[in-house]
Scaffold this motif. Structure first.
Motif, PDB file in Angstrom:
ATOM      1  N   UNK A 135       0.852  -1.141  -0.150  1.00  0.00           N
ATOM      2  CA  UNK A 135      -0.138   0.046   0.111  1.00  0.00           C
ATOM      3  C   UNK A 135       0.644   1.257   0.018  1.00  0.00           C
ATOM      4  N   UNK A 136       2.078   1.287   0.705  1.00  0.00           N
ATOM      5  CA  UNK A 136       2.958   2.397   0.676  1.00  0.00           C
ATOM      6  C   UNK A 136       3.580   2.677  -0.819  1.00  0.00           C
ATOM      7  N   UNK A 137       3.801   1.473  -1.247  1.00  0.00           N
ATOM      8  CA  UNK A 137       4.368   1.605  -2.597  1.00  0.00           C
ATOM      9  C   UNK A 137       3.224   2.145  -3.608  1.00  0.00           C
ATOM     10  N   UNK A 138       2.147   1.915  -3.458  1.00  0.00           N
ATOM     11  CA  UNK A 138       0.888   2.450  -4.303  1.00  0.00           C
ATOM     12  C   UNK A 138       0.707   3.831  -4.157  1.00  0.00           C
ATOM     13  N   UNK A 139       0.949   4.364  -2.617  1.00  0.00           N
ATOM     14  CA  UNK A 139       0.579   5.813  -2.559  1.00  0.00           C
ATOM     15  C   UNK A 139       1.936   6.440  -3.082  1.00  0.00           C
ATOM     16  N   UNK A 140       3.197   5.948  -3.137  1.00  0.00           N
ATOM     17  CA  UNK A 140       4.308   6.662  -3.537  1.00  0.00           C
ATOM     18  C   UNK A 140       4.112   6.754  -5.359  1.00  0.00           C
ATOM     19  N   UNK A 141       3.548   5.784  -5.976  1.00  0.00           N
ATOM     20  CA  UNK A 141       3.364   5.960  -7.360  1.00  0.00           C
ATOM     21  C   UNK A 141       2.172   6.660  -7.574  1.00  0.00           C
ATOM     22  N   UNK A 142       1.148   6.851  -6.776  1.00  0.00           N
ATOM     23  CA  UNK A 142       0.213   7.971  -7.129  1.00  0.00           C
ATOM     24  C   UNK A 142       0.651   9.238  -6.856  1.00  0.00           C
ATOM     25  N   UNK A 197      -5.121   2.733 -10.241  1.00  0.00           N
ATOM     26  CA  UNK A 197      -4.051   2.809  -9.003  1.00  0.00           C
ATOM     27  C   UNK A 197      -4.959   3.051  -7.761  1.00  0.00           C
ATOM     28  N   UNK A 198      -5.792   3.932  -7.831  1.00  0.00           N
ATOM     29  CA  UNK A 198      -6.611   4.333  -6.675  1.00  0.00           C
ATOM     30  C   UNK A 198      -7.473   3.126  -6.318  1.00  0.00           C
ATOM     31  N   UNK A 199      -7.976   2.312  -7.451  1.00  0.00           N
ATOM     32  CA  UNK A 199      -8.894   1.048  -7.058  1.00  0.00           C
ATOM     33  C   UNK A 199      -8.181   0.198  -5.938  1.00  0.00           C
ATOM     34  N   UNK A 200      -6.679  -0.044  -6.526  1.00  0.00           N
ATOM     35  CA  UNK A 200      -6.013  -0.922  -5.882  1.00  0.00           C
ATOM     36  C   UNK A 200      -5.437  -0.489  -4.471  1.00  0.00           C
ATOM     37  N   UNK A 247      -2.883  10.631   0.019  1.00  0.00           N
ATOM     38  CA  UNK A 247      -2.594   8.913  -0.564  1.00  0.00           C
ATOM     39  C   UNK A 247      -2.109   8.343   0.460  1.00  0.00           C
ATOM     40  N   UNK A 248      -1.156   8.974   1.419  1.00  0.00           N
ATOM     41  CA  UNK A 248      -0.694   7.943   2.513  1.00  0.00           C
ATOM     42  C   UNK A 248      -1.900   7.591   3.308  1.00  0.00           C
ATOM     43  N   UNK A 249      -3.022   8.609   3.530  1.00  0.00           N
ATOM     44  CA  UNK A 249      -4.025   7.928   4.221  1.00  0.00           C
ATOM     45  C   UNK A 249      -4.844   6.744   3.647  1.00  0.00           C
ATOM     46  N   UNK A 250      -4.649   6.645   2.377  1.00  0.00           N
ATOM     47  CA  UNK A 250      -5.263   5.456   1.752  1.00  0.00           C
ATOM     48  C   UNK A 250      -4.855   3.874   2.258  1.00  0.00           C
ATOM     49  N   UNK A 263       0.500  14.284  -8.145  1.00  0.00           N
ATOM     50  CA  UNK A 263       1.084  15.588  -7.232  1.00  0.00           C
ATOM     51  C   UNK A 263       1.450  16.853  -8.462  1.00  0.00           C
ATOM     52  N   UNK A 264       2.379  16.325  -9.404  1.00  0.00           N
ATOM     53  CA  UNK A 264       2.517  17.419 -10.301  1.00  0.00           C
ATOM     54  C   UNK A 264       1.467  17.983 -11.157  1.00  0.00           C
ATOM     55  N   UNK A 265       0.611  17.010 -11.369  1.00  0.00           N
ATOM     56  CA  UNK A 265      -0.642  17.082 -12.035  1.00  0.00           C
ATOM     57  C   UNK A 265      -1.546  18.117 -11.330  1.00  0.00           C
TER      58      UNK A 265
END
Length: 248
Positions: free
Chosen positions: A117-124, A193-196, A243-246, A129-131
Motif C-alpha cells: 500500500x505504501x508503494x501504491x501511495x508513492x506511485x500515485x 492505481x486508486x482502485x488497488x 494518498x498516505x491515508x489510503x 502531485x505534479x498534475x
C-alpha cells in the motif's frame, strides 16, 4: 466442518437481500466459500461486468476476506449465474493482484501488506502531485467550486461507514479533478492505481474504519479550498497526506 461468517455481495441493480450464506466446507485447513442461499438472477446483459463490479465492491468492504478461498461455482450460485462469468471476473481480479488462483479449488483473496500500500501511495503521488500543482495554477476557481457536491458526497458516504459506497464516491471525486488535465490515459491509469489502493489490509473495528473514512473525506473539501486559493504548498501537502491515508 467449520461454520464461517455470513456476508453478502450484490451486483448493480440487484438487491443485497438473499445473498448472505454460510461458509460450507473445509479442505486442507482452508475454508472454501461456496454454498448459496436464495440466489437472485443477475441481468443477462453484461453479466461478467456486473459480477466484476460486485466482487470489487466486496473486496473493498472486506466481505471477500483476505486469505480465504472462494469457488467459481459457489459464487455463481449466489448470483444465479453459471460459474463461467464468475471465473472470468476472478481472472481479471487475478491480473489486478486482488486474488490468486488456487488450482482445483478457486481463488484466494490476496493478503495485502503495508509495504504494498505504501508503494501504491508513492506511485500515485509521483503521477498526481505534479498534475495537481499544474491544475492549481491554471484551472479557474469556478471549476473547483463545481466539484464541491462530489466532495460532499464522499463526506456523506463516509458518515455511513460503508466502505464500498465511500470507495465509489472517492474515486468519482478524484476522476473529476484529474479530468481537468485533459488526458484520458492519465485518468484511466490513476483510477486503476486508486482502485488497488482501496483494498483494505484487513477488516477491523467498524467505528475505527468509519473514523478513518471521515478523516479521509474531509481532505477532499480542504483540497478544493486550497485549489481555489492556488496555495501550491497546501495542495502538495494535502495530496501526499491523502494518498498516505489510503493505507488505513
Amino acid at each position: 466442518m467449520e461454520q464461517g461468517r455470513p456476508w453478502s455481495v450484490a451486483p448493480p441493480h440487484v438487491p443485497a437481500a438473499g445473498y448472505a450464506t454460510r461458509v460450507p466446507e473445509q479442505a486442507r485447513g482452508e475454508h472454501t466459500h461456496s454454498e448459496p442461499a436464495a440466489p437472485r438472477t443477475v441481468q443477462r446483459h453484461s453479466v461478467r461486468g456486473q459480477i466484476l463490479d460486485a466482487l470489487r465492491a466486496a473486496l473493498v468492504s472486506g466481505e471477500l476476506v483476505p486469505g480465504e478461498v472462494y469457488s467459481g461455482p459457489g459464487l455463481g450460485a449466489r448470483f444465479g449465474v453459471s460459474a463461467t462469468p464468475v471465473r472470468e471476473a476472478m481472472q481479471q481480479l487475478a491480473l489486478e493482484g486482488a486474488v490468486e488462483v488456487v488450482p482445483n479449488r478457486g481463488f484466494r483473496v490476496t493478503v495485502r501488506s503495508a509495504l504494498e500500500l505504501a508503494e501504491l501511495a508513492e506511485v500515485r503521488a509521483l503521477i498526481e502531485v505534479p498534475v495537481m500543482l499544474r491544475l492549481a495554477r491554471t484551472v479557474p476557481a469556478a471549476h473547483w467550486h463545481a466539484l464541491r457536491p462530489l466532495a460532499e458526497a464522499t463526506t456523506a458516504a463516509a458518515a455511513t461507514g460503508d466502505r464500498g459506497a465511500y470507495a465509489e464516491s472517492d474515486r468519482a471525486f478524484h476522476r473529476a479533478v484529474l479530468r481537468f488535465a485533459g488526458n484520458r490515459q492519465l485518468v484511466t491509469v490513476a483510477d486503476e492505481l486508486h482502485r488497488r489502493s482501496q483494498w483494505p489490509l484487513a477488516t477491523g473495528d467498524p467505528l475505527s474504519r468509519r473514523a478513518d473514512l471521515v478523516a479521509d473525506a474531509s481532505e477532499h473539501l480542504a483540497l478544493l479550498d486550497a485549489l481555489v486559493a492556488q496555495d501550491l504548498t497546501v495542495v502538495q501537502s494535502l495530496v501526499r497526506e491523502h494518498f498516505a491515508g489510503a493505507d488505513r
